[in-house]
Design a protein around this motif. Structure first.
Motif, PDB file in Angstrom:
ATOM      1  N   GLU A 135       0.844  -1.193   0.000  1.00 16.00           N
ATOM      2  CA  GLU A 135       0.000   0.000   0.000  1.00 16.00           C
ATOM      3  C   GLU A 135       0.885   1.251   0.000  1.00 16.00           C
ATOM      4  OE1 GLU A 135      -3.912  -1.246   2.507  1.00 16.00           O
ATOM      5  OE2 GLU A 135      -2.018  -1.372   3.581  1.00 16.00           O
ATOM      6  N   PRO A 136       0.527   2.274  -0.773  1.00  9.98           N
ATOM      7  CA  PRO A 136       1.393   3.449  -0.889  1.00  9.98           C
ATOM      8  C   PRO A 136       1.841   4.036   0.448  1.00  9.98           C
ATOM      9  CG  PRO A 136      -0.322   3.551  -2.541  1.00  9.98           C
ATOM     10  CD  PRO A 136      -0.637   2.357  -1.689  1.00  9.98           C
ATOM     11  N   ASP A 137       0.927   4.144   1.412  1.00  6.02           N
ATOM     12  CA  ASP A 137       1.287   4.730   2.699  1.00  6.02           C
ATOM     13  C   ASP A 137       2.249   3.852   3.494  1.00  6.02           C
ATOM     14  OD1 ASP A 137      -0.328   6.857   2.123  1.00  6.02           O
ATOM     15  OD2 ASP A 137      -1.978   6.258   3.440  1.00  6.02           O
ATOM     16  N   ALA A 138       2.303   2.548   3.153  1.00  4.78           N
ATOM     17  CA  ALA A 138       3.141   1.619   3.904  1.00  4.78           C
ATOM     18  C   ALA A 138       4.548   1.505   3.325  1.00  4.78           C
ATOM     19  CB  ALA A 138       2.491   0.232   3.931  1.00  4.78           C
ATOM     20  N   ARG A 139       4.758   1.979   2.114  1.00  2.26           N
ATOM     21  CA  ARG A 139       6.042   1.748   1.447  1.00  2.26           C
ATOM     22  C   ARG A 139       7.243   2.346   2.192  1.00  2.26           C
ATOM     23  NH1 ARG A 139       3.265   2.932  -4.396  1.00  2.26           N
ATOM     24  NH2 ARG A 139       2.136   0.945  -4.497  1.00  2.26           N
ATOM     25  N   PRO A 140       7.148   3.582   2.711  1.00  2.00           N
ATOM     26  CA  PRO A 140       8.300   4.095   3.457  1.00  2.00           C
ATOM     27  C   PRO A 140       8.631   3.240   4.678  1.00  2.00           C
ATOM     28  CG  PRO A 140       6.796   5.881   2.890  1.00  2.00           C
ATOM     29  CD  PRO A 140       6.084   4.608   2.569  1.00  2.00           C
ATOM     30  N   ALA A 141       7.621   2.658   5.312  1.00  2.00           N
ATOM     31  CA  ALA A 141       7.860   1.831   6.495  1.00  2.00           C
ATOM     32  C   ALA A 141       8.569   0.537   6.122  1.00  2.00           C
ATOM     33  CB  ALA A 141       6.547   1.525   7.211  1.00  2.00           C
ATOM     34  N   VAL A 142       8.263  -0.032   4.949  1.00  2.00           N
ATOM     35  CA  VAL A 142       8.970  -1.239   4.502  1.00  2.00           C
ATOM     36  C   VAL A 142      10.440  -0.908   4.256  1.00  2.00           C
ATOM     37  CG1 VAL A 142       9.110  -3.028   2.734  1.00  2.00           C
ATOM     38  CG2 VAL A 142       6.867  -2.221   3.509  1.00  2.00           C
ATOM     39  N   ALA A 143      10.697   0.222   3.622  1.00  2.00           N
ATOM     40  CA  ALA A 143      12.089   0.648   3.422  1.00  2.00           C
ATOM     41  C   ALA A 143      12.789   0.875   4.756  1.00  2.00           C
ATOM     42  CB  ALA A 143      12.125   1.923   2.581  1.00  2.00           C
ATOM     43  N   ALA A 144      12.079   1.454   5.719  1.00  2.00           N
ATOM     44  CA  ALA A 144      12.666   1.683   7.044  1.00  2.00           C
ATOM     45  C   ALA A 144      12.985   0.370   7.737  1.00  2.00           C
ATOM     46  CB  ALA A 144      11.713   2.520   7.893  1.00  2.00           C
ATOM     47  N   ALA A 145      12.171  -0.676   7.499  1.00  2.00           N
ATOM     48  CA  ALA A 145      12.451  -1.990   8.085  1.00  2.00           C
ATOM     49  C   ALA A 145      13.771  -2.528   7.568  1.00  2.00           C
ATOM     50  CB  ALA A 145      11.317  -2.964   7.764  1.00  2.00           C
ATOM     51  N   VAL A 146      14.031  -2.328   6.281  1.00  2.00           N
ATOM     52  CA  VAL A 146      15.318  -2.749   5.710  1.00  2.00           C
ATOM     53  C   VAL A 146      16.460  -2.034   6.424  1.00  2.00           C
ATOM     54  CG1 VAL A 146      16.749  -2.713   3.634  1.00  2.00           C
ATOM     55  CG2 VAL A 146      14.309  -3.279   3.456  1.00  2.00           C
ATOM     56  N   ALA A 147      16.323  -0.724   6.596  1.00  2.00           N
ATOM     57  CA  ALA A 147      17.374   0.061   7.251  1.00  2.00           C
ATOM     58  C   ALA A 147      17.614  -0.403   8.685  1.00  2.00           C
ATOM     59  CB  ALA A 147      16.999   1.539   7.225  1.00  2.00           C
ATOM     60  N   THR A 148      16.537  -0.724   9.401  1.00  2.00           N
ATOM     61  CA  THR A 148      16.667  -1.191  10.780  1.00  2.00           C
ATOM     62  C   THR A 148      17.389  -2.530  10.841  1.00  2.00           C
ATOM     63  OG1 THR A 148      14.690  -0.023  11.506  1.00  2.00           O
ATOM     64  CG2 THR A 148      15.384  -1.907  12.835  1.00  2.00           C
ATOM     65  N   LEU A 149      17.013  -3.454   9.972  1.00  2.00           N
ATOM     66  CA  LEU A 149      17.553  -4.808  10.044  1.00  2.00           C
ATOM     67  C   LEU A 149      19.026  -4.867   9.658  1.00  2.00           C
ATOM     68  CD1 LEU A 149      14.506  -6.739   8.570  1.00  2.00           C
ATOM     69  CD2 LEU A 149      15.346  -6.871  10.928  1.00  2.00           C
ATOM     70  N   ILE A 150      19.464  -4.043   8.714  1.00  2.00           N
ATOM     71  CA  ILE A 150      20.880  -4.127   8.341  1.00  2.00           C
ATOM     72  C   ILE A 150      21.776  -3.437   9.365  1.00  2.00           C
ATOM     73  CG2 ILE A 150      20.350  -4.333   5.884  1.00  2.00           C
ATOM     74  CD1 ILE A 150      21.327  -1.458   5.517  1.00  2.00           C
ATOM     75  N   GLY A 151      21.234  -2.499  10.118  1.00  2.00           N
ATOM     76  CA  GLY A 151      22.046  -1.822  11.123  1.00  2.00           C
ATOM     77  C   GLY A 151      23.266  -1.172  10.493  1.00  2.00           C
ATOM     78  N   ASP A 152      24.424  -1.314  11.155  1.00  2.00           N
ATOM     79  CA  ASP A 152      25.662  -0.707  10.663  1.00  2.00           C
ATOM     80  C   ASP A 152      26.460  -1.633   9.757  1.00  2.00           C
ATOM     81  OD1 ASP A 152      25.264   1.692  12.078  1.00  2.00           O
ATOM     82  OD2 ASP A 152      26.082   0.797  13.910  1.00  2.00           O
ATOM     83  N   ARG A 153      26.301  -2.957   9.944  1.00  2.00           N
ATOM     84  CA  ARG A 153      27.202  -3.889   9.251  1.00  2.00           C
ATOM     85  C   ARG A 153      26.552  -4.672   8.131  1.00  2.00           C
ATOM     86  NH1 ARG A 153      29.505  -8.080  12.543  1.00  2.00           N
ATOM     87  NH2 ARG A 153      27.524  -8.126  13.686  1.00  2.00           N
ATOM     88  N   GLY A 154      25.233  -4.739   8.122  1.00  2.00           N
ATOM     89  CA  GLY A 154      24.554  -5.525   7.108  1.00  2.00           C
ATOM     90  C   GLY A 154      24.448  -4.801   5.779  1.00  2.00           C
ATOM     91  N   ARG A 155      24.092  -5.555   4.766  1.00  2.00           N
ATOM     92  CA  ARG A 155      23.827  -5.009   3.440  1.00  2.00           C
ATOM     93  C   ARG A 155      22.486  -5.549   2.969  1.00  2.00           C
ATOM     94  NH1 ARG A 155      27.286  -2.374   5.088  1.00  2.00           N
ATOM     95  NH2 ARG A 155      29.343  -1.903   4.191  1.00  2.00           N
ATOM     96  N   ALA A 156      21.819  -4.804   2.119  1.00  2.00           N
ATOM     97  CA  ALA A 156      20.517  -5.229   1.601  1.00  2.00           C
ATOM     98  C   ALA A 156      20.573  -5.337   0.091  1.00  2.00           C
ATOM     99  CB  ALA A 156      19.431  -4.236   2.004  1.00  2.00           C
ATOM    100  N   PHE A 157      19.938  -6.392  -0.422  1.00  2.00           N
ATOM    101  CA  PHE A 157      19.699  -6.490  -1.862  1.00  2.00           C
ATOM    102  C   PHE A 157      18.212  -6.281  -2.069  1.00  2.00           C
ATOM    103  CE2 PHE A 157      18.650  -8.430  -5.866  1.00  2.00           C
ATOM    104  CZ  PHE A 157      19.694  -8.008  -6.693  1.00  2.00           C
ATOM    105  N   VAL A 158      17.873  -5.207  -2.766  1.00  2.00           N
ATOM    106  CA  VAL A 158      16.477  -4.841  -3.016  1.00  2.00           C
ATOM    107  C   VAL A 158      16.241  -4.886  -4.516  1.00  2.00           C
ATOM    108  CG1 VAL A 158      14.766  -2.994  -2.870  1.00  2.00           C
ATOM    109  CG2 VAL A 158      16.330  -3.407  -0.950  1.00  2.00           C
ATOM    110  N   VAL A 159      15.239  -5.637  -4.941  1.00  2.00           N
ATOM    111  CA  VAL A 159      14.874  -5.682  -6.358  1.00  2.00           C
ATOM    112  C   VAL A 159      13.373  -5.447  -6.463  1.00  2.00           C
ATOM    113  CG1 VAL A 159      14.740  -8.219  -6.323  1.00  2.00           C
ATOM    114  CG2 VAL A 159      14.982  -7.019  -8.504  1.00  2.00           C
ATOM    115  N   GLU A 160      12.998  -4.465  -7.267  1.00  2.00           N
ATOM    116  CA  GLU A 160      11.608  -4.040  -7.388  1.00  2.00           C
ATOM    117  C   GLU A 160      11.249  -3.825  -8.855  1.00  2.00           C
ATOM    118  OE1 GLU A 160       9.252  -3.735  -5.141  1.00  2.00           O
ATOM    119  OE2 GLU A 160      10.461  -4.112  -3.342  1.00  2.00           O
ATOM    120  N   LEU A 161      10.000  -4.120  -9.201  1.00  2.00           N
ATOM    121  CA  LEU A 161       9.560  -3.975 -10.578  1.00  2.00           C
ATOM    122  C   LEU A 161       9.655  -2.528 -11.050  1.00  2.00           C
ATOM    123  CD1 LEU A 161       6.375  -6.238 -10.708  1.00  2.00           C
ATOM    124  CD2 LEU A 161       8.742  -6.823 -11.268  1.00  2.00           C
TER     125      LEU A 161
END
Length: 238
Positions: A130-156
């Protein structure tokens, strides 16, 4: 924020109505065609000693592949029915699966506290949120990787919508797996191309690498050609 009850139930009903057969979901392609192509793009940047979280894991096909390359792989999904699918499919017990609403910041923080900094694999989740939820999903990625993790994000990419529209225009209507997505009120490719990188820019999360790649589906058009959807990928990390 939490996702709406309508959105949650759309995914619950979709997974309840989808069989356990491999590839029954349109996006549940063989891992060699998905995570197997994505991991080499992530690997030069990621600490392979960290765990990896498959955020929006569905049936866990990609999670089980990732478990072969990281010490711990945790698949999380909004839908309890999806987590049930993933657990049934993981006959070897190689991964862990949990229900998680990625927009629930407290729940995401609790997961991070339990496992520490982690790598994240996010495949085609933000564009259909949902459009209003998209920033929160991105924020979840930022929280989970912390300082040392990396994220691979692939979107249509937005032009994936044209591919899906053409696939739906056969004489018999959309092929069955695509029709199921539409029937449950889900909206693939529903985000502008600049939106996803913009979320991470707003979070101060640098893009370390990026490019384009097709996402392989498990459905064919009426003429027998497999439906592959254009997507953008990025590796993120501090």
């Amino acid at each position: 924020m939490d996702v709406s009850e309508r959105y949650r139930e759309s995914w619950e009903s979709y997974w309840r109505d989808t069989s356990d057969a491999p590839g029954a979901a349109i996006f549940d392609c063989d891992a060699e065609l998905s995570a197997g192509r994505h991991l080499p793009l992530l690997a030069p940047f990621a600490d392979a000693a960290l765990p990896i979280v498959d955020l929006g894991c569905g049936t866990g096909t990609q999670t089980r592949y990732l478990a072969r390359h990281f010490p711990q792989a945790i698949g999380v999904d909004l839908a309890e029915a999806a987590v049930a699918h993933a657990r049934r499919a993981d006959t070897g017990g190689v991964a862990r699966f949990e229900q998680l609403d990625a927009t629930d910041q407290d729940a995401v923080r609790r997961l991070h506290e339990r496992i520490g900094d982690a790598n994240v694999y996010l495949r085609a989740v933000i564009h259909q949120s949902e459009p209003d939820a998209r920033p929160a999903v991105a924020a979840a990625v930022a929280t989970l990787i912390g300082d040392r993790g990396r994220a691979f994000v692939v979107e249509l990419l937005s032009r994936a919508k044209e591919v899906l529209a053409r696939a739906a225009q056969g004489a018999d209507g959309p092929p069955a797996k695509l029709a199921s997505i539409f029937a449950h009120g889900l909206t693939p490719a529903d985000a502008d191309d600049a939106t996803v990188p913009g979320f991470f820019h707003d979070l101060g999360l640098p893009v370390l690498a990026s490019g384009e790649i097709d996402l392989v589906m498990t459905e064919n058009r009426a003429d027998g050609v497999r439906i592959d959807l254009p997507a953008q990928w990025m590796v993120l990390g501090r």
